[in-house]
Design a protein around this motif. Sequence first.
Motif, PDB file in Angstrom:
ATOM      1  N   LYS A   3       0.839  -1.198   0.000  1.00 29.34           N
ATOM      2  CA  LYS A   3       0.000   0.000   0.000  1.00 29.34           C
ATOM      3  C   LYS A   3       0.875   1.249   0.000  1.00 29.34           C
ATOM      4  CE  LYS A   3      -3.768   2.137   2.551  1.00 29.34           C
ATOM      5  NZ  LYS A   3      -4.611   2.032   3.740  1.00 29.34           N
ATOM      6  N   PRO A   5       1.881   5.163   0.636  1.00 26.20           N
ATOM      7  CA  PRO A   5       1.531   6.131   1.688  1.00 26.20           C
ATOM      8  C   PRO A   5       0.697   7.274   1.159  1.00 26.20           C
ATOM      9  CG  PRO A   5       3.814   6.408   1.017  1.00 26.20           C
ATOM     10  CD  PRO A   5       3.321   5.150   0.352  1.00 26.20           C
ATOM     11  N   LYS A   6      -0.104   7.854   2.077  1.00 26.64           N
ATOM     12  CA  LYS A   6      -0.908   9.014   1.707  1.00 26.64           C
ATOM     13  C   LYS A   6       0.013  10.204   1.463  1.00 26.64           C
ATOM     14  CE  LYS A   6      -4.528   7.531   4.868  1.00 26.64           C
ATOM     15  NZ  LYS A   6      -5.229   7.876   6.116  1.00 26.64           N
ATOM     16  N   LYS A  75     -10.177   5.043  12.824  1.00 21.29           N
ATOM     17  CA  LYS A  75      -8.892   5.713  12.964  1.00 21.29           C
ATOM     18  C   LYS A  75      -8.142   5.087  14.138  1.00 21.29           C
ATOM     19  CE  LYS A  75     -10.260  10.202  11.060  1.00 21.29           C
ATOM     20  NZ  LYS A  75     -10.296  11.669  11.302  1.00 21.29           N
ATOM     21  N   ALA A 135       1.945   0.497   7.754  1.00 23.80           N
ATOM     22  CA  ALA A 135       1.422   0.357   6.396  1.00 23.80           C
ATOM     23  C   ALA A 135       0.219  -0.575   6.357  1.00 23.80           C
ATOM     24  CB  ALA A 135       2.522  -0.160   5.473  1.00 23.80           C
ATOM     25  N   SER A 137      -1.925  -1.219   8.928  1.00 24.03           N
ATOM     26  CA  SER A 137      -3.074  -0.786   9.730  1.00 24.03           C
ATOM     27  C   SER A 137      -3.571   0.613   9.396  1.00 24.03           C
ATOM     28  CB  SER A 137      -2.717  -0.841  11.222  1.00 24.03           C
ATOM     29  OG  SER A 137      -2.329  -2.133  11.611  1.00 24.03           O
ATOM     30  N   ASN A 138      -2.706   1.432   8.763  1.00 26.93           N
ATOM     31  CA  ASN A 138      -3.064   2.818   8.459  1.00 26.93           C
ATOM     32  C   ASN A 138      -3.590   3.537   9.704  1.00 26.93           C
ATOM     33  OD1 ASN A 138      -3.478   5.138   6.959  1.00 26.93           O
ATOM     34  ND2 ASN A 138      -5.535   4.532   6.319  1.00 26.93           N
ATOM     35  N   SER A 140      -4.078   6.267  12.909  1.00 26.75           N
ATOM     36  CA  SER A 140      -4.073   7.721  13.072  1.00 26.75           C
ATOM     37  C   SER A 140      -3.076   8.139  14.150  1.00 26.75           C
ATOM     38  CB  SER A 140      -5.465   8.217  13.455  1.00 26.75           C
ATOM     39  OG  SER A 140      -5.859   7.672  14.712  1.00 26.75           O
ATOM     40  N   TRP A 176       2.476   8.975   6.350  1.00 26.32           N
ATOM     41  CA  TRP A 176       1.287   8.144   6.563  1.00 26.32           C
ATOM     42  C   TRP A 176       0.214   8.885   7.354  1.00 26.32           C
ATOM     43  CZ3 TRP A 176       0.191   4.029   3.890  1.00 26.32           C
ATOM     44  CH2 TRP A 176       1.221   3.261   3.331  1.00 26.32           C
ATOM     45  N   GLN A 177       0.474  10.134   7.663  1.00 28.50           N
ATOM     46  CA  GLN A 177      -0.464  10.976   8.404  1.00 28.50           C
ATOM     47  C   GLN A 177      -0.859  10.342   9.742  1.00 28.50           C
ATOM     48  OE1 GLN A 177      -3.739  12.081   5.849  1.00 28.50           O
ATOM     49  NE2 GLN A 177      -2.462  13.447   4.627  1.00 28.50           N
ATOM     50  N   ALA A 178       0.190  10.014  10.526  1.00 32.21           N
ATOM     51  CA  ALA A 178      -0.020   9.466  11.870  1.00 32.21           C
ATOM     52  C   ALA A 178       0.557  10.431  12.893  1.00 32.21           C
ATOM     53  CB  ALA A 178       0.650   8.107  12.005  1.00 32.21           C
TER      54      ALA A 178
END
Length: 517
Positions: A3, A5-6, A75, A135, A137-138, A140, A176-178
């Motif tokens: 996947k 990354p954002k 999230k 990657a 679990s994506n 938050s 990944w915007q975490a």
Amino acid sequence: MTKQPKTQTREASKTTTSRHAKVKIRQLPTGVSGLDEIMGGGLSEFSFNIIAGAPGTGKTTLAHQIIFANATPQKPALYFTILGEPPLKMLRYQQQYSFFDPSKVSKAIRFINLTDAVLQDNLGGVLEGITREVAASNPSMVVVDSFRTVLRNTSATNEIELQGLIQRLALQLTAWQATTFLIGEYSDAEVRNNPVFTVADGIFWLTQNSERNSVVRKLQIVKLRGQESVPGLHTIRIGGGGLQAFSRTMGMVNPRVVPVKRRRLSTGVPELDKMLGGGILEGDSVLVAGPSGTGKSALATQFLAEGLRQGEPGIAAIFEERPAGYVARARNLGLDLQTPQKKGLLEMLYLRPLDLSVDEAMQATLDAVERLKAKRLIIDSLVGFEMALAPGFRDDFRESLYRMIAALTGAGVTILTTVEIQDSFTSLELSHYTISFLTDDIIRMRYVEIDGQLRKVMVVAKMRGGNHSKDIREYIITEKGVIVIGPRHTGYSRLITGLPEESGQFEEAAPEPKARA
């Protein structure tokens, strides 16, 4: 298929299309009472943070509160444990706090142990393991507890190599915007040379200080990018709900707003009201000073009871008596404080926990004011208040008291505070705390010797915003505890020394000032 990354392409394009456009950073709640205000609104989303401090300061509890306040199945949060206590043992203790929600475990929050990767002495492997789980679990939010352990058990001794690995982790998690937290046990000296602190967007420093028999926890926001946090050390306490933070600038943020026209409130003693020019101005802070036995607490109780009679909710913050004893003493004075408590018009705050801070007392009082919409407050007494404080807080007692009075009067509350002082037969001391400038009005009680008897007199020594009587008046406290003020002694001089002299001139008492509208 891996996947991707954002990205933040949309935000970047907005920035390039308009020179004046600003990226809006969303702020997340911490779930810690008082901490969002200290941080200037909350956590910056997608930020890279460090929670540092010695063992026992509350680092793990703080991280848990944050993720339980924000994680959802949509999230989720990942919590990595490394060479610390096993997840099962950690959760066993964390679930004792009220913020812990067992329904979120495994669904909204996953706990992953990376001890094996650290034991292989491979920092790169640890970072790869974190990246792989992120990657998949994506999440938050990501917490690594303890990242300091990773650095101590790896062979990456080259500072450039170490900084490069840390920057890789920060960049990947940001991509990944975490929102990320690294937890570690660091010393003050490590802040300057450690590359972790250079990369971090936010640094939360927790300390635990011992003085005599007391232990006090503090929190400092050492670094916080893009936000105006409150500087300095802030008191924190760990209780049944987890951490609670108390800002050191509490009460000084919003300036006091004084209405153009204020009511005058009765003290419950008619003659004293006349001496005050009609009563105490609403929103004033009144200091009642005198030695033991002069009736300070009796006057405070009558002031509170008078407000209750007029339907004004009140609060009694007491330090020298337990609530039951205080209510019983009031009953002996013919004052019913039990019924107003049942009706929700009166709250008794017995503020005597170990290692109390002024900030905690202020927060508890402000919360009670908000609950009751209280109009009157008595603090009985300042000596008991100081004795209840941890030793470290006594040094800043005057500054803290100033903030407390400002916060409460700013909320429209009229405060009557008692303070015990020792009489000197050469002067009229107002308070050994040198805090008279903090109060609007001062009522001084003292003993004098007249005709071989020890008698009591009072005088209004100060009153801001209005005229008041300058007379020194004798008073008695009846068997029922009622304060009765007699006429002015016109035939004596040097009454304020406690050793008056008969002047032989018996003049008419000066007329009392009329009550101002």
